[in-house]
Design a protein around this motif. Structure first.
Motif, PDB file in Angstrom:
ATOM      1  N   ALA A  55      44.642  39.386  54.298  1.00  0.00           N
ATOM      2  CA  ALA A  55      46.026  39.274  53.834  1.00  0.00           C
ATOM      3  C   ALA A  55      46.921  40.274  54.563  1.00  0.00           C
ATOM      4  CB  ALA A  55      46.099  39.490  52.324  1.00  0.00           C
ATOM      5  N   LYS A  56      46.419  41.485  54.789  1.00  0.00           N
ATOM      6  CA  LYS A  56      47.193  42.473  55.544  1.00  0.00           C
ATOM      7  C   LYS A  56      47.419  41.989  56.972  1.00  0.00           C
ATOM      8  CE  LYS A  56      45.791  46.614  53.034  1.00  0.00           C
ATOM      9  NZ  LYS A  56      44.994  47.859  53.097  1.00  0.00           N
ATOM     10  N   ALA A  57      46.378  41.423  57.577  1.00  0.00           N
ATOM     11  CA  ALA A  57      46.515  40.905  58.942  1.00  0.00           C
ATOM     12  C   ALA A  57      47.553  39.794  58.991  1.00  0.00           C
ATOM     13  CB  ALA A  57      45.167  40.394  59.448  1.00  0.00           C
ATOM     14  N   ALA A  58      47.557  38.937  57.987  1.00  0.00           N
ATOM     15  CA  ALA A  58      48.554  37.871  57.933  1.00  0.00           C
ATOM     16  C   ALA A  58      49.952  38.454  57.770  1.00  0.00           C
ATOM     17  CB  ALA A  58      48.233  36.904  56.795  1.00  0.00           C
ATOM     18  N   GLN A  59      50.053  39.512  57.000  1.00  0.00           N
ATOM     19  CA  GLN A  59      51.348  40.159  56.812  1.00  0.00           C
ATOM     20  C   GLN A  59      51.833  40.760  58.139  1.00  0.00           C
ATOM     21  OE1 GLN A  59      51.381  43.173  53.760  1.00  0.00           O
ATOM     22  NE2 GLN A  59      53.600  43.122  53.576  1.00  0.00           N
ATOM     23  N   PHE A  60      50.926  41.378  58.900  1.00  0.00           N
ATOM     24  CA  PHE A  60      51.301  41.924  60.208  1.00  0.00           C
ATOM     25  C   PHE A  60      51.708  40.804  61.159  1.00  0.00           C
ATOM     26  CE2 PHE A  60      48.351  45.659  59.214  1.00  0.00           C
ATOM     27  CZ  PHE A  60      49.390  46.466  58.814  1.00  0.00           C
ATOM     28  N   ALA A  61      50.985  39.689  61.100  1.00  0.00           N
ATOM     29  CA  ALA A  61      51.334  38.543  61.944  1.00  0.00           C
ATOM     30  C   ALA A  61      52.706  38.004  61.563  1.00  0.00           C
ATOM     31  CB  ALA A  61      50.269  37.451  61.828  1.00  0.00           C
ATOM     32  N   LEU A  62      52.996  38.000  60.279  1.00  0.00           N
ATOM     33  CA  LEU A  62      54.316  37.569  59.820  1.00  0.00           C
ATOM     34  C   LEU A  62      55.390  38.487  60.392  1.00  0.00           C
ATOM     35  CD1 LEU A  62      56.311  35.992  58.053  1.00  0.00           C
ATOM     36  CD2 LEU A  62      55.680  37.526  56.170  1.00  0.00           C
ATOM     37  N   GLU A  63      55.155  39.778  60.335  1.00  0.00           N
ATOM     38  CA  GLU A  63      56.126  40.737  60.870  1.00  0.00           C
ATOM     39  C   GLU A  63      56.317  40.511  62.374  1.00  0.00           C
ATOM     40  OE1 GLU A  63      59.062  43.362  60.977  1.00  0.00           O
ATOM     41  OE2 GLU A  63      58.110  42.645  59.147  1.00  0.00           O
ATOM     42  N   SER A  64      55.221  40.272  63.071  1.00  0.00           N
ATOM     43  CA  SER A  64      55.296  39.983  64.504  1.00  0.00           C
ATOM     44  C   SER A  64      56.104  38.718  64.757  1.00  0.00           C
ATOM     45  CB  SER A  64      53.882  39.831  65.066  1.00  0.00           C
ATOM     46  OG  SER A  64      53.925  39.428  66.408  1.00  0.00           O
ATOM     47  N   SER A  65      55.878  37.725  63.914  1.00  0.00           N
ATOM     48  CA  SER A  65      56.615  36.465  64.042  1.00  0.00           C
ATOM     49  C   SER A  65      58.113  36.690  63.794  1.00  0.00           C
ATOM     50  CB  SER A  65      56.048  35.443  63.052  1.00  0.00           C
ATOM     51  OG  SER A  65      56.556  34.169  63.300  1.00  0.00           O
ATOM     52  N   LYS A  66      58.443  37.531  62.799  1.00  0.00           N
ATOM     53  CA  LYS A  66      59.852  37.855  62.531  1.00  0.00           C
ATOM     54  C   LYS A  66      60.499  38.508  63.753  1.00  0.00           C
ATOM     55  CE  LYS A  66      59.796  38.818  57.554  1.00  0.00           C
ATOM     56  NZ  LYS A  66      59.934  39.889  56.546  1.00  0.00           N
TER      57      LYS A  66
END
Length: 161
Positions: A55-66
């Motif tokens: 879930a943390k990795a997905a959150q980091f990926a989301l931030e990268s996507s933003k």
């Protein structure tokens, strides 16, 4: 009468031996059960941790996507098409990463649920619940990352025009 006493004594010896065998078998089975419970408890704990990390990795990926979306938006405003395309590709890669993280979290949650189904200890049920919640978060982050990736691609396409 002596024969009856001998038969009774032999029967008692047989029953005593059978009782001792049952007692030994029960002790061995309890030891195996305790070991299995320990393994399942550890498995549940590790799967919960795995789901939370995913879930943390997905959150980091989301931030990268933003960030990639913001870069694509800025790049689309100036005549640098390659930069907009690169930012859109970065957003797409981040979205894929988030989806993989969500899949990993879901797998960990399933493993925790499997452990709980084999052993109904309260700690395992709680860990399974945490893993499921982490999986839910990872899926939400992945969905947002995909949305941002699509928006970044729209900016890249608009820069082409």
């Amino acid at each position: 009468m002596a024969d009856n006493l001998q038969q009774l004594s032999a029967e008692m010896a047989r029953i005593r031996e059978e009782f001792e065998d049952l007692k030994k078998s029960n002790i061995e089975m309890n030891a195996r059960y305790a070991t299995t419970l320990g393994v399942l408890r550890d498995l549940t704990s590790h799967t919960t941790e795995s789901a939370e990390q995913a879930a943390k990795a997905a959150q980091f990926a989301l931030e990268s996507s933003k960030q990639s979306l913001a870069a694509a938006r800025q790049a689309a405003a100036v005549p640098v098409i390659e930069a907009a395309q690169a930012a859109a590709e970065a957003a797409k890669a981040a979205a894929h990463s988030a989806m993989q993280s969500a899949a990993s979290a879901a797998s960990a949650a399933a493993a925790a649920a499997l452990a709980v189904s084999h052993h109904a200890e309260g700690a395992s049920a709680h860990s399974s619940s945490l893993a499921a919640e982490a999986s839910k978060k990872a899926a939400a982050f992945a969905a947002q990352a995909v949305d941002f990736s699509n928006k970044a691609a729209e900016f890249a396409q608009a820069a082409h025009k």
